[in-house]
Motif scaffolding. Structure first.
Motif, PDB file in Angstrom:
ATOM      1  N   HIS A  49      35.083 -39.794  -6.091  1.00 40.69           N
ATOM      2  CA  HIS A  49      36.175 -38.974  -5.545  1.00 40.69           C
ATOM      3  C   HIS A  49      37.493 -39.327  -6.225  1.00 40.69           C
ATOM      4  CE1 HIS A  49      39.062 -37.529  -2.455  1.00 40.69           C
ATOM      5  NE2 HIS A  49      38.256 -36.490  -2.541  1.00 40.69           N
ATOM      6  N   ARG A  50      37.754 -40.622  -6.380  1.00 42.16           N
ATOM      7  CA  ARG A  50      38.978 -41.057  -7.072  1.00 42.16           C
ATOM      8  C   ARG A  50      39.015 -40.508  -8.497  1.00 42.16           C
ATOM      9  NH1 ARG A  50      39.241 -47.012  -8.906  1.00 42.16           N
ATOM     10  NH2 ARG A  50      37.747 -46.061 -10.291  1.00 42.16           N
ATOM     11  N   SER A  51      37.908 -40.609  -9.190  1.00 42.23           N
ATOM     12  CA  SER A  51      37.846 -40.122 -10.566  1.00 42.23           C
ATOM     13  C   SER A  51      38.085 -38.619 -10.636  1.00 42.23           C
ATOM     14  CB  SER A  51      36.486 -40.462 -11.176  1.00 42.23           C
ATOM     15  OG  SER A  51      36.391 -39.978 -12.487  1.00 42.23           O
ATOM     16  N   LEU A  53      39.833 -36.842  -8.609  1.00 44.25           N
ATOM     17  CA  LEU A  53      41.245 -36.576  -8.347  1.00 44.25           C
ATOM     18  C   LEU A  53      42.131 -37.014  -9.509  1.00 44.25           C
ATOM     19  CD1 LEU A  53      41.532 -37.479  -4.577  1.00 44.25           C
ATOM     20  CD2 LEU A  53      41.324 -35.223  -5.630  1.00 44.25           C
ATOM     21  N   ILE A  54      41.890 -38.205 -10.032  1.00 45.20           N
ATOM     22  CA  ILE A  54      42.724 -38.705 -11.134  1.00 45.20           C
ATOM     23  C   ILE A  54      42.600 -37.809 -12.365  1.00 45.20           C
ATOM     24  CG2 ILE A  54      42.928 -40.569 -12.833  1.00 45.20           C
ATOM     25  CD1 ILE A  54      42.412 -42.528 -10.536  1.00 45.20           C
ATOM     26  N   ASN A  55      41.384 -37.396 -12.663  1.00 45.07           N
ATOM     27  CA  ASN A  55      41.162 -36.603 -13.865  1.00 45.07           C
ATOM     28  C   ASN A  55      41.351 -35.108 -13.643  1.00 45.07           C
ATOM     29  OD1 ASN A  55      40.455 -38.845 -15.528  1.00 45.07           O
ATOM     30  ND2 ASN A  55      38.495 -38.916 -14.480  1.00 45.07           N
ATOM     31  N   SER A  58      47.036 -32.288 -11.433  1.00 49.56           N
ATOM     32  CA  SER A  58      48.166 -32.268 -12.353  1.00 49.56           C
ATOM     33  C   SER A  58      49.091 -33.455 -12.098  1.00 49.56           C
ATOM     34  CB  SER A  58      48.955 -30.971 -12.178  1.00 49.56           C
ATOM     35  OG  SER A  58      49.603 -30.977 -10.919  1.00 49.56           O
ATOM     36  N   ASP A  59      50.017 -33.657 -13.013  1.00 46.92           N
ATOM     37  CA  ASP A  59      51.025 -34.706 -12.874  1.00 46.92           C
ATOM     38  C   ASP A  59      52.281 -34.203 -12.171  1.00 46.92           C
ATOM     39  OD1 ASP A  59      49.444 -36.582 -14.171  1.00 46.92           O
ATOM     40  OD2 ASP A  59      50.240 -36.083 -16.151  1.00 46.92           O
ATOM     41  N   ASP A  67      45.378 -27.626  -8.523  1.00 46.20           N
ATOM     42  CA  ASP A  67      45.093 -28.798  -7.686  1.00 46.20           C
ATOM     43  C   ASP A  67      44.453 -28.378  -6.376  1.00 46.20           C
ATOM     44  OD1 ASP A  67      46.389 -30.335  -9.642  1.00 46.20           O
ATOM     45  OD2 ASP A  67      48.263 -30.480  -8.504  1.00 46.20           O
TER      46      ASP A  67
END
Length: 101
Positions: A49-51, A53-55, A58-59, A67
């Motif tokens: 899940h973290r991966s 979201l991180i990948n 957007s920034d 998103d």
């Protein structure tokens, strides 16, 4: 015998959620191997899940349409799998998390 969860740690929110999950769904008679394998699977899910979201997000300071679409796809997939938790259980698992700043 019902075991109480350990004292929540704001530095270990996934572990806190794991402890609550373990107490809610794993039978007391489960073997140490079963518990260890469940914990590996729980943490693997958190890592994936973290991966995602991180990948995948957007920034930008605020969520973009892309998103939100990613979050909707994740939600839909969990619902389709039949493995998603209801809102009440999710709230119980995350109730010890410190508020977002």
């Amino acid at each position: 015998m019902v075991t109480q969860p350990k004292t929540p740690s704001p530095k270990r929110p996934i572990n806190d959620a794991w402890e609550k999950f373990r107490l809610m769904v794993i039978p007391d008679k489960a073997s140490a191997v079963q518990i260890a394998e469940m914990q590996k699977a729980f943490y693997a899910g958190a890592a994936i899940h973290r991966s995602l979201l991180i990948n995948g997000v957007s920034d930008e300071d605020e969520p973009t349409e892309a998103d939100m679409a990613l979050m909707e796809r994740i939600d839909a997939e969990l619902r389709e799998s039949g493995l998603s938790f209801d809102i009440e259980m999710a709230q119980r698992l995350t109730s010890s998390l410190p508020p977002r700043s």
